[in-house]
Design a protein around this motif. Structure first.
Motif, mmCIF file in Angstrom:
data_model
loop_
_atom_site.group_PDB
_atom_site.id
_atom_site.type_symbol
_atom_site.label_atom_id
_atom_site.label_comp_id
_atom_site.label_asym_id
_atom_site.label_seq_id
_atom_site.Cartn_x
_atom_site.Cartn_y
_atom_site.Cartn_z
ATOM 1 N N PRO A 105 -4.373 9.593 -1.486
ATOM 2 C CA PRO A 105 -4.893 8.243 -1.752
ATOM 3 C C PRO A 105 -6.222 7.969 -1.010
ATOM 4 O O PRO A 105 -6.432 8.437 0.009
ATOM 5 C CB PRO A 105 -3.724 7.418 -1.245
ATOM 6 N N TYR A 155 0.693 -1.242 -0.096
ATOM 7 C CA TYR A 155 -0.041 0.263 0.120
ATOM 8 C C TYR A 155 0.847 1.274 -0.076
ATOM 9 O O TYR A 155 0.588 2.202 -0.415
ATOM 10 C CB TYR A 155 -0.814 0.066 1.271
ATOM 11 N N SER A 211 -2.265 5.941 2.842
ATOM 12 C CA SER A 211 -3.229 4.935 2.514
ATOM 13 C C SER A 211 -3.716 4.223 3.561
ATOM 14 O O SER A 211 -4.604 3.327 3.557
ATOM 15 C CB SER A 211 -3.245 4.188 1.159
ATOM 16 N N LYS A 260 -6.965 2.359 1.940
ATOM 17 C CA LYS A 260 -6.922 0.870 1.814
ATOM 18 C C LYS A 260 -6.816 -0.090 2.800
ATOM 19 O O LYS A 260 -7.238 -1.200 2.803
ATOM 20 C CB LYS A 260 -5.369 0.549 0.649
ATOM 21 N N PHE A 301 0.552 3.357 -3.316
ATOM 22 C CA PHE A 301 -0.513 4.516 -3.186
ATOM 23 C C PHE A 301 0.157 5.603 -2.211
ATOM 24 O O PHE A 301 -0.029 6.895 -2.557
ATOM 25 C CB PHE A 301 -1.616 4.048 -2.534
#
Length: 668
Positions: free
Chosen positions: A364, A91, A99, A367, A95
Motif C-alpha cells: 500500500p 488504514y 500503510s 497513509k 489498505f
C-alpha cells in the motif's frame, strides 16, 4: 525542602551518566553528576545539565493538539486517542497495517522506550525503519568482520601502549573517556589523533595527523601495505583465527603507495610512523562515527578493522577496534518483551530513505506516519524532500515535548514526559557497560504522559489491551528478566542506582567470533549471504574529485556536519540563551581564497539547497573543509540537512551525511 535523588541521563550519548537531581517543592532545581557512579564519577556535560531547563521550560507541550484548518487546537486525550486509533484501524482494514510508517530515532534512551516495538508488533506489523543516520555503516561493517560490534571496557585503555583516536572527538562526545586518555598519557601511553579537524582531543595527543575527509580507508590500506613490507603482520592470528586474508593482500597489491598518499593527503612519513605504532603492541583503536557517513563508509570501517586484525591487536588487552558496544543492549533482549512473532505483515525503509519511501510506496501507499523519539525534519538528510514527504501523508502523529520543525507539520501532537517524570532504566551501547536506574521524581506539567501510557491506551482501543495490562514495575521486571540470573533485578537497581552488566571486557579474547566461519572474516560470508561482495573494497566517497570531477569543480569543498557541543542533536537549541545562530566553520585556505573573515555572513549551497550563517575560521583543519554543526532548527538558520544527500552507504544501512560537496561565498 530540597532533596537530592540519584537518577540517570536519558540522552542518546556515549557516556550515559549517573545523576544527582535536586528536587524542591515538586520541581527539579538542579542536575549534577553522581559522585559514586563508577564511570562518570560526578562529572556531567552541559547537555545533561540542560535536562533541568528542558523539564521546566515554559515552551513545553502539555496538552494534546489537533490541527484544524491549519491551526493547532487543544483537545482531550480521549478525543486524540479515539481519533488516532480509529484512523489506524481504518488504514489497516482498508489498505494494510503497513500503510502506517513508524518513524523513529534514538533521541532518548530507556528500556521502556522499546515498548513501541511491542505495540506495533501486536497491531500486526507496520512499515518500520532500519539502518541508522548515526552509526549504521560501521555497525554493519563490524558485524561482517567480527560477527558483531563489541567495544573494550573503559579501563582497558590503561593496558594500551599506543592509543589511536580515529575520527572521534571524545572531548566533545565522550568526556569521561577523554579523562581516561589524559590519565593514560600521564602513565606513559602515546596518543595519536587522526581527523580532518584539529579538535580538543587532538590538543592532548602526542601527534595529530590531518586527513582528507572520506579517505580514512585509504590511509588504513597504506598502513597495512607498510606493515606487510616490514613483515610486521601477526601470522599466528592470520593463519589460525581468520579467513580471506589472501583477498585482502590482492586488494593492497592493486594500489600503489603513491596513489594512497595522493588520495588520503597523508604523508609517507606519517604512514610509516603509524605502521610502526600498530606493530608496537598493544595498540588500541577508538573509531568515531563521522568517517563512516560516506558512500564508502562500510568499507572504511572494514579496512580499519583489517588493520587492527593483521597487526595482532584483536582480542588482546589494550588493543581492539572499539566502535559500538552492542553487547550492552543485547543483555536486555527478550522475546517476551517485544513479541516479535505477533507482526503478521512487515515492510522496511531505511532511515535515510524514509522520505523517498513515503513518496513512492505502492501496495500500500503510506497513509499515516507516527513519529517517536526523533525530529526528522531537522535530522534526516535532504530536508526539502523530507518536508514534502511528511506533508503528503493523510495523517501525521508526533509524540513530542516541544514544537519542533517536525511537530509543526503534525495533524496530532501528543505531549510526552521527560526523564524525571517517569521511571525507567537506562544504558548505552556505545561505551561503558553499566545500567542506571532513573526514578520518577516529579509530576509532568499539564497533561503530558509517558510513551508507555500512550501505547497502553491506544492498545486498549485497538483490541490488544491485555498485552499492555502491566504496571510500570512489572514492565521493568519483564525487561530485566534476562539479567536475573546475574543478580541484576529492579529491586537491586532501586537500592543501588546502577549495576555492572555481564559483558566481555576484552571482546574476542578467546578468538570465538560470531561470523559464519567462527573466525575473523577479511572476506565476509555474511555480506555474501546478503547479496553483497564479501571482499573489502578500496572505494571512494560518491562526491569527490575522484568520482565526479564536474561536481567537484562546481562544489569544491567538503562539508562535515559534526555533533553540536551543547545540544544532543536538535534537542536543546531552542533552550539556549541567547538564541543560537548558524555558525559556518571553514579551513584557513578557504578564508584566504574567498576573502572571508571571522564573523562574515556567508551562503553555503549545492544542488540540494542553501543556508546562511556567520563564519568562524578554524585555526587548524584539513584544506578545503567546512563544518556546520548538525541539529540546528529552521528558525535559527538550519537545517544543515538542506545540503546533505539521502543516499545510503555501501552496505545499505548507514547515511552519507558527510559525503557532501558544497560551495561558499560571502554575502554582502
Amino acid at each position: 525542602m530540597a532533596k537530592i535523588y540519584q537518577s540517570s541521563c536519558s540522552l542518546n550519548c556515549w557516556d550515559n551518566c549517573g545523576f544527582e537531581v535536586t528536587v524542591e517543592d515538586g520541581k527539579v532545581t538542579k542536575v549534577d553528576g553522581a559522585a559514586d557512579h563508577p564511570i562518570t564519577k560526578g562529572k556531567i556535560c552541559g547537555r545533561g545539565r540542560m535536562l533541568e531547563t528542558r523539564t521546566n521550560s515554559t515552551q513545553r507541550l502539555v496538552y494534546p493538539l489537533k490541527k484544524v484548518d491549519g491551526e493547532f487546537t487543544q483537545i482531550s486525550w480521549e478525543q486524540a486517542l479515539d481519533e488516532i486509533a480509529a484512523k489506524m484501524q481504518d488504514y489497516k482494514d482498508t489498505f494494510s497495517s503497513t500503510s502506517i510508517l513508524h518513524s523513529h530515532d534514538y533521541a532518548n534512551g530507556g528500556l521502556l522506550k522499546n515498548i513501541d516495538r511491542r505495540f506495533f508488533n501486536c497491531f500486526g506489523g507496520v512499515t518500520e525503519l532500519i539502518g541508522s543516520l548515526c552509526w549504521g555503516s560501521g555497525i554493519e561493517a563490524q558485524k561482517w568482520d567480527f560477527g558483531d560490534s563489541y567495544g573494550h571496557e573503559p579501563d582497558d585503555v590503561f593496558n594500551s601502549k599506543n592509543i589511536i583516536i580515529w575520527g572521534r572527538n571524545v572531548a566533545r562526545t565522550n568526556m569521561h573517556f577523554y579523562q581516561k586518555l589524559q590519565q593514560a598519557k600521564k602513565a606513559g601511553a602515546t596518543i595519536i589523533v587522526i581527523d580532518p579537524m584539529f579538535n580538543a582531543t587532538a590538543k592532548i595527543a602526542n601527534q595529530y595527523i590531518s586527513i582528507k575527509p572520506g579517505m580514512d580507508g585509504f590511509l588504513a590500506a597504506g598502513i597495512m601495505k607498510e606493515i606487510l613490507r616490514l613483515q610486521g603482520e601477526d601470522r599466528e592470528f592470520i593463519d589460525n583465527h581468520s579467513v580471506g586474508f589472501n583477498d585482502l593482500e590482492e586488494l593492497l597489491q592493486s594500489i600503489s603507495m603513491e596513489e594512497i598518499i595522493e588520495k588520503a593527503e597523508v604523508s609517507r612519513e606519517n604512514i610509516e610512523l603509524l605502521a610502526k605504532v600498530y606493530c608496537d603492541k598493544p595498540t588500541s583503536t577508538y573509531l568515531g562515527l563521522g568517517m563512516q557517513r560516506y558512500e564508502n563508509g562500510g568499507n572504511t570501517i572494514r579496512l580499519i578493522d583489517a588493520l587492527v586484525a593483521i597487526s595482532g591487536n584483536v582480542g588482546v588487552a589494550g588493543g581492539g577496534a572499539s566502535y559500538g558496544n552492542l553487547q550492552v543492549g543485547q543483555k536486555f533482549q527478550s522475546p517476551a518483551f517485544t513479541l516479535e512473532h505477533r507482526a503478521k505483515q512487515s515492510r522496511q525503509f531505511t532511515m535515510m530513505k524514509q522520505a523517498e519511501g513515503i513518496l513512492t510506496a505502492k501496495d500500500p501507499e503510506i497513509k499515516m506516519v507516527i513519529v517517536t523519539c526523533g525530529n526528522p525534519l531537522t535530522q534526516v538528510p535532504d530536508t526539502s524532500l523530507v518536508k514534502r514527504a511528511f506533508e503528503s501523508v493523510d495523517t501525521l502523529v508526533v509524540m513530542e515535548q516541544f514544537m519542533t520543525d517536525t511537530a509543526k507539520l503534525a495533524d496530532y501532537i501528543l505531549p510526552v514526559t521527560t526523564v524525571f517524570e517517569e521511571e525507567d532504566v537506562y544504558y548505552s551501547s556505545m561505551y561503558h557497560h553499566y545500567v542506571n536506574y532513573g526514578p520518577k521524581l516529579v509530576e509532568a506539567p499539564g497533561e503530558a504522559k509517558s510513551d508507555l501510557w500512550i501505547w497502553t491506551e491506544l492498545a486498549k482501543r485497538l483490541g490488544f489491551g491485555s498485552d499492555f495490562d502491566f504496571t510500570t514495575e512489572q514492565w521493568l521486571e519483564l525487561g530485566l528478566a534476562p539479567l536475573k540470573d546475574h543478580g541484576i533485578t529492579l529491586e537491586k537497581l532501586r537500592n543501588e542506582n546502577f549495576a555492572e552488566l555481564p559483558v566481555h571486557k576484552i571482546p574476542w579474547e578467546n578468538h570465538e567470533y560470531k561470523t559464519p566461519s567462527g573466525k575473523y572474516e577479511f572476506t565476509s560470508q555474511t555480506a555474501e549471504m546478503k547479496g553483497f561482495d564479501g571482499k573489502i573494497q578500496l572505494s571512494l566517497p560518491s562526491e569527490s574529485k575522484w568520482t565526479n570531477r564536474e561536481l567537484a569543480e562546481k562544489y569544491p569543498y567538503s562539508l562535515l556536519t559534526i555533533h553540536p557541543l551543547r545540544s544532543n542533536h536538535s534537542q536543546h537549541y531552542h533552550l539556549f540563551d541567547p538564541a543560537p545562530r548558524l555558525k559556518v566553520e571553514i579551513s584557513q585556505d578557504i578564508a584566504v581564497g574567498k576573502d572571508i573573515g571571522d564573523g562574515d555572513t556567508v551562503k553555503v549551497w549545492n544542488d540540494r539547497g542553501s543556508i546562511e550563517g556567520y563564519v568562524q575560521i578554524l585555526k587548524q583543519a584539513h584544506p578545503q573543509t567546512i563544518n556546520i554543526d548538525e541539529g540546528i532548527w529552521s528558525q535559527f538558520g538550519g537545517s544543515v540537512n538542506l545540503l546533505t544527500s539521502n543516499r545510503e552507504s555501501d552496505n545499505g544501512l548507514g547515511s552519507t551525511l558527510y559525503d557532501c560537496l558544497v560551495n561558499i561565498d560571502k554575502v554582502n
